[in-house]
Design an enzyme around this catalytic site. Structure first.
Site, short mmCIF file in Angstrom:
data_model
loop_
_atom_site.label_atom_id
_atom_site.label_comp_id
_atom_site.label_asym_id
_atom_site.label_seq_id
_atom_site.Cartn_x
_atom_site.Cartn_y
_atom_site.Cartn_z
N CYS A 79 0.87 -1.18 0.00
CA CYS A 79 0.00 0.00 0.00
C CYS A 79 0.90 1.23 0.00
O CYS A 79 2.13 1.12 0.14
CB CYS A 79 -0.85 -0.01 1.26
SG CYS A 79 0.18 0.00 2.75
N HIS A 121 5.53 -5.14 8.84
CA HIS A 121 5.57 -6.50 9.35
C HIS A 121 5.80 -7.51 8.23
O HIS A 121 4.92 -8.31 7.90
CB HIS A 121 4.27 -6.82 10.10
CG HIS A 121 4.13 -6.04 11.37
ND1 HIS A 121 2.92 -5.67 11.90
CD2 HIS A 121 5.08 -5.57 12.23
CE1 HIS A 121 3.12 -5.00 13.03
NE2 HIS A 121 4.41 -4.92 13.23
N GLU A 127 0.29 -0.49 16.34
CA GLU A 127 -0.54 0.66 15.94
C GLU A 127 -1.46 1.06 17.10
O GLU A 127 -1.69 2.25 17.34
CB GLU A 127 -1.37 0.32 14.69
CG GLU A 127 -2.18 1.53 14.22
CD GLU A 127 -3.01 1.26 12.97
OE1 GLU A 127 -2.54 0.52 12.07
OE2 GLU A 127 -4.12 1.79 12.90
O1 10E Z 1 0.27 -5.66 11.23
P1 10E Z 1 -0.19 -4.63 10.24
O2 10E Z 1 -1.12 -5.14 9.22
O3 10E Z 1 -0.73 -3.42 10.96
O4 10E Z 1 1.13 -4.06 9.53
P2 10E Z 1 1.92 -4.43 8.22
O5 10E Z 1 3.29 -3.85 8.44
O6 10E Z 1 1.85 -5.85 7.86
O7 10E Z 1 1.20 -3.62 7.05
C1 10E Z 1 1.21 -2.22 6.98
C2 10E Z 1 0.20 -1.67 7.88
C3 10E Z 1 0.42 -0.66 8.77
C4 10E Z 1 1.65 0.12 8.82
C5 10E Z 1 -0.63 -0.32 9.74
N1 10E Z 1 -1.53 0.62 9.26
FE1 SF4 Z 2 -1.01 0.86 4.47
FE2 SF4 Z 2 -1.52 0.94 7.07
FE3 SF4 Z 2 -1.34 3.16 5.69
FE4 SF4 Z 2 -3.38 1.53 5.31
S1 SF4 Z 2 -2.92 2.68 7.14
S2 SF4 Z 2 -2.22 2.61 3.73
S3 SF4 Z 2 -2.40 -0.48 5.58
S4 SF4 Z 2 0.30 1.67 6.04
#
Ligand code: 10E
Ligand code: SF4
Length: 319
Positions: free
Chosen positions: A22, A51, A136
Site C-alpha cells: 500500500c 511486518h 498501531e
Molecule cells: O500488522 P499490520 O497489518 O498493521 O502491519 P503491516 O506492516 O503488515 O502492514 C502495513 C500496515 C500498517 C503500517 C498499519 N496501518
Molecule cells: Fe497501508 Fe496501514 Fe497506511 Fe493503510 S494505514 S495505507 S495499511 S500503512
C-alpha cells in the site's frame, strides 16, 4: 518432443488486484532506504518498519538495524519510527536525547492520531477498536494520557463497555481491521450510545478495505487461497480470515514460495493468490513460479478496485 507443460495438470490462478504494498508501506520502506543513502549505515529502525520478514531482511542487508526501543539506539545515528506509529513519548524522548529521527508513520495512521486528539480536546471519552498489543494500537493509545482511551476488540467488549459519561464518547479504529467484524462492533456501540462521535464509517484504510474486497472476489471462485505475508502482519492475517469466511477452508498465510505445501493444492482446479499490504510483489511471482513447476498454470488477474494513492516523503529526504 512434446512441450513438458502439455503433460502437466491444469491449474487456474486467480490473482487478486489490488494486493501487496500500500502507499504507506511503500513510503515507509523508501524512508529507510533514503535515510541509509543520505546518512550512511547504520540507520536504526524502531520496530519492524513493516511486518514483513523479507522487507526487514533486505533492509538489514542495506544497513538498517532493527530495535524495539529507542534506548537501544546510539544518539549519534538516525532512527526511523515504523509505519505503524509510535506513542507521543517516543519522539519526545528522541528530541530530549537530541537524536535525528524520521517518522515513517503512515499518514492514514497519523490521521487517526489527530482524530483521537480532537475528541480528547473536546472532552470526549475515547473508545479505540483494535487488537491489544499491536504496535498501531499502542501508538494510538499513546497519543493521549493513560486512561483516556479504552480499548475494545469485540462485540462482547462493546456490550460490556461502561463509559464515565455515555453522552460524551467517541470511537476511532485501527486501520487494518476486518471491515465486516468492525461493522458489527460499531453497530453494537451505536445501539448503546446513539450519540457516539465517530468517523464517517470507521478508520479502516483504503488499502485494507480494497484487499479484503479483492480476496472476497477471488475466494468465491477458488478451491484454495494463498495469502503472501508474514504471521505478525495483522492485515495479512485478516485476508486469510476473510477467505475462510467466504467458505474457503483451504486458506493459508505463507511468507514465500518455500512455505507453500503442494499437498494443499491436491484436487484443486482454482487457486486464489493475494498478498498483504507489507508483502513484496516478487514473492507473489515466486509462489506462481513454484506452482508452475507442477501445474500448467493459467493466471487470471481479478480487479476489485483501482488504487491511485501515494504519499510524499518527509521533506528532509525528498528530492
Ligand atoms: O500488522 P499490520 O497489518 O498493521 O502491519 P503491516 O506492516 O503488515 O502492514 C502495513 C500496515 C500498517 C503500517 C498499519 N496501518
Ligand atoms: Fe497501508 Fe496501514 Fe497506511 Fe493503510 S494505514 S495505507 S495499511 S500503512
Amino acid at each position: 518432443m512434446p512441450d513438458a507443460s502439455t503433460t502437466l495438470p491444469p491449474l487456474k490462478v486467480l490473482l487478486a488486484t489490488p494486493r501487496g504494498f500500500c502507499a504507506g508501506v511503500d513510503r515507509a520502506i523508501q524512508i529507510v532506504e533514503r535515510a541509509i543513502e543520505k546518512y550512511g549505515a547504520p540507520v536504526y529502525v524502531r520496530h519492524e518498519i513493516v511486518h514483513n520478514r523479507h522487507v526487514v531482511d533486505r533492509l538489514k542487508a542495506l544497513g538498517a538495524v532493527f530495535v524495539e526501543e529507542l534506548d537501544e539506539c546510539p544518539v549519534d545515528r538516525p532512527v526511523v519510527f515504523s509505519a505503524h506509529g509510535v506513542p507521543k513519548a517516543v519522539p519526545a524522548e528522541a528530541k530530549a536525547r537530541q537524536m535525528l529521527y524520521l517518522d515513517a508513520t503512515c499518514p492514514l495512521v497519523s490521521k487517526v492520531h489527530v482524530e483521537a486528539q480532537r475528541h480528547y480536546d473536546a472532552g470526549r471519552e475515547i473508545v479505540l477498536i483494535g487488537h491489544a498489543g499491536h504496535p498501531e494500537v499502542v501508538g494510538t493509545m499513546g497519543q493521549l494520557p493513560e486512561g483516556s482511551v479504552a480499548l475494545i476488540e469485540t462485540v462482547e467488549d462493546a456490550r460490556a463497555f461502561t463509559p464515565k459519561n455515555a453522552a460524551n464518547i467517541a470511537f476511532v479504529t485501527q486501520t487494518t481491521l476486518s471491515v465486516d467484524d468492525t461493522a458489527g462492533v460499531v453497530a453494537a456501540l451505536r445501539e448503546r450510545f446513539p450519540t457516539i462521535a465517530a468517523p464517517h464509517k470507521d478508520d479502516i484504510c483504503y488499502a485494507t478495505t480494497n484487499r479484503q474486497e479483492a480476496v472476497k472476489t477471488i475466494a468465491a471462485k477458488s478451491d484454495v487461497v494463498l495469502v503472501i505475508g508474514s504471521a505478525n502482519s495483522s492485515n495479512s492475517v485478516r485476508l486469510v480470515e476473510v477467505a475462510k469466511r467466504e467458505g474457503v477452508t483451504r486458506a493459508h498465510l505463507i511468507d514465500d514460495a518455500t512455505k507453500l505445501d503442494l499437498g494443499w493444492i491436491t484436487g484443486a482446479a482454482t487457486v486464489g493468490v493475494t498478498a498483504g499490504a507489507s508483502a513484496p510483489e516478487v514473492l507473489v511471482q515466486g509462489v506462481i513460479d513454484r506452482l508452475a513447476e507442477t501445474y500448467a498454470v493459467e493466471v487470471v488477474e481479478v480487479d476489485a478496485a483501482r488504487e491511485t494513492v501515494s504519499f510524499k516523503l518527509p521533506r528532509v529526504l525528498a528530492g
